[in-house]
Design an enzyme around this catalytic site. Structure first.
Site, PDB file in Angstrom:
ATOM      1  N   ASP A   1       0.126  -7.693   1.565  1.00  0.00           N
ATOM      2  CA  ASP A   1       0.524  -6.287   1.598  1.00  0.00           C
ATOM      3  C   ASP A   1       2.044  -6.136   1.613  1.00  0.00           C
ATOM      4  O   ASP A   1       2.589  -5.276   2.297  1.00  0.00           O
ATOM      5  CB  ASP A   1      -0.097  -5.552   2.791  1.00  0.00           C
ATOM      6  CG  ASP A   1      -0.099  -4.035   2.600  1.00  0.00           C
ATOM      7  OD1 ASP A   1       0.168  -3.582   1.467  1.00  0.00           O
ATOM      8  OD2 ASP A   1      -0.342  -3.309   3.581  1.00  0.00           O
TER       9      ASP A   1
ATOM     10  N   SER B   1       4.702   2.593   7.822  1.00  0.00           N
ATOM     11  CA  SER B   1       4.362   1.443   6.998  1.00  0.00           C
ATOM     12  C   SER B   1       5.543   0.995   6.152  1.00  0.00           C
ATOM     13  O   SER B   1       6.191   1.809   5.485  1.00  0.00           O
ATOM     14  CB  SER B   1       3.193   1.780   6.058  1.00  0.00           C
ATOM     15  OG  SER B   1       1.999   1.895   6.779  1.00  0.00           O
TER      16      SER B   1
ATOM     17  N   HIS C   1       0.814  -1.219   0.000  1.00  0.00           N
ATOM     18  CA  HIS C   1       0.000   0.000   0.000  1.00  0.00           C
ATOM     19  C   HIS C   1       0.849   1.270   0.000  1.00  0.00           C
ATOM     20  O   HIS C   1       0.339   2.357  -0.294  1.00  0.00           O
ATOM     21  CB  HIS C   1      -0.990   0.003   1.174  1.00  0.00           C
ATOM     22  CG  HIS C   1      -0.403   0.309   2.520  1.00  0.00           C
ATOM     23  ND1 HIS C   1      -0.108  -0.669   3.443  1.00  0.00           N
ATOM     24  CD2 HIS C   1      -0.055   1.486   3.104  1.00  0.00           C
ATOM     25  CE1 HIS C   1       0.370  -0.108   4.536  1.00  0.00           C
ATOM     26  NE2 HIS C   1       0.421   1.191   4.347  1.00  0.00           N
TER      27      HIS C   1
END
Length: 225
Positions: free
Chosen positions: A70, A146, A40
């Protein structure tokens, strides 16, 4: 006429094309420039750049992605880079100290510490095919973290920080990382084959609750249905 105050900032009438810029973190896993991050973080990007702690910036090639976990794998043209070894995430124990490293809110190389709060967590996926077995920690993780490393006390990579549960968008005590054993499998499949090789067993399962136990006349709540 503009319909709201936001129209003055974003325009109205004819749609306008605006360049979007996002940022996240990543982890060097091989000295020859392979970098793991979250899907993402780079999804939909036309151009990806990687800036190292030395302030050197490289154009990165997207080797491959795996939306189900992911995870994404990048490659930069560099050699002799410092890299982090993979640890065994299956050996993590509840209460064990871990360290989250990343760049939340563009604060480069931020380190936070916490403990392993739970293992094998999953989250709602809106019907999408997901493979989730998150490590839950209470190490502070925020937007920009992230794709960054979750590290054990020995300095080994045990997870890739991926998500938080929050009603505000900022850290509220619950952060989640993809276990390193999953990340390692995905990364090396993408290197070797260009795609992820996985088998599908065709089995779905859920915990045995009171209704299932009553319907099946089970004397124990142990196991799965």
């Amino acid at each position: 006429q503009p319909q709201s105050i936001f129209d003055y900032f974003f325009g109205y009438g004819t749609p306008q094309q605006r360049e979007k810029v996002g940022s996240g973190s990543g982890v060097i896993i091989r000295q020859d420039g392979y970098i793991v991050t979250n899907n993402h973080v780079i999804e939909g990007a036309d151009k990806i750049q990687v800036t190292l702690n030395t302030n050197q910036t490289y154009d990165a090639v997207l080797v491959g992605t795996d939306p189900a976990t992911d995870v994404a794998l990048l490659k930069i043209e560099a050699d002799g880079l410092p890299y982090i070894p993979f640890g065994d995430s299956d050996k993590l124990r509840l209460g064990e100290w871990v360290i989250a490293i990343g760049s939340p809110y563009d604060l480069r190389s931020t380190i936070t510490a916490g403990i392993v709060s739970a293992k094998g967590r999953s989250m709602p996926s809106n019907g999408e095919f997901k493979i989730e077995s998150f490590i839950q920690t209470d190490a502070a993780v925020n937007p920009g973290n992230s794709g960054g490393a979750l590290v054990d006390k020995a300095g080994n990579l045990v997870g890739i920080n991926t998500a938080i549960i929050s009603q505000t968008g900022s850290y509220t005590g619950y952060s989640f990382a993809v276990p390193s054993n999953i990340v390692k499998k995905i990364a090396y499949d993408l290197m070797d084959f260009g795609s992820v090789k996985r088998a599908v067993l065709g089995i779905a399962m859920k915990p045995i609750d009171d209704k299932i136990a009553e319907d099946l006349k089970l004397s124990s709540r142990n196991g799965v249905y």
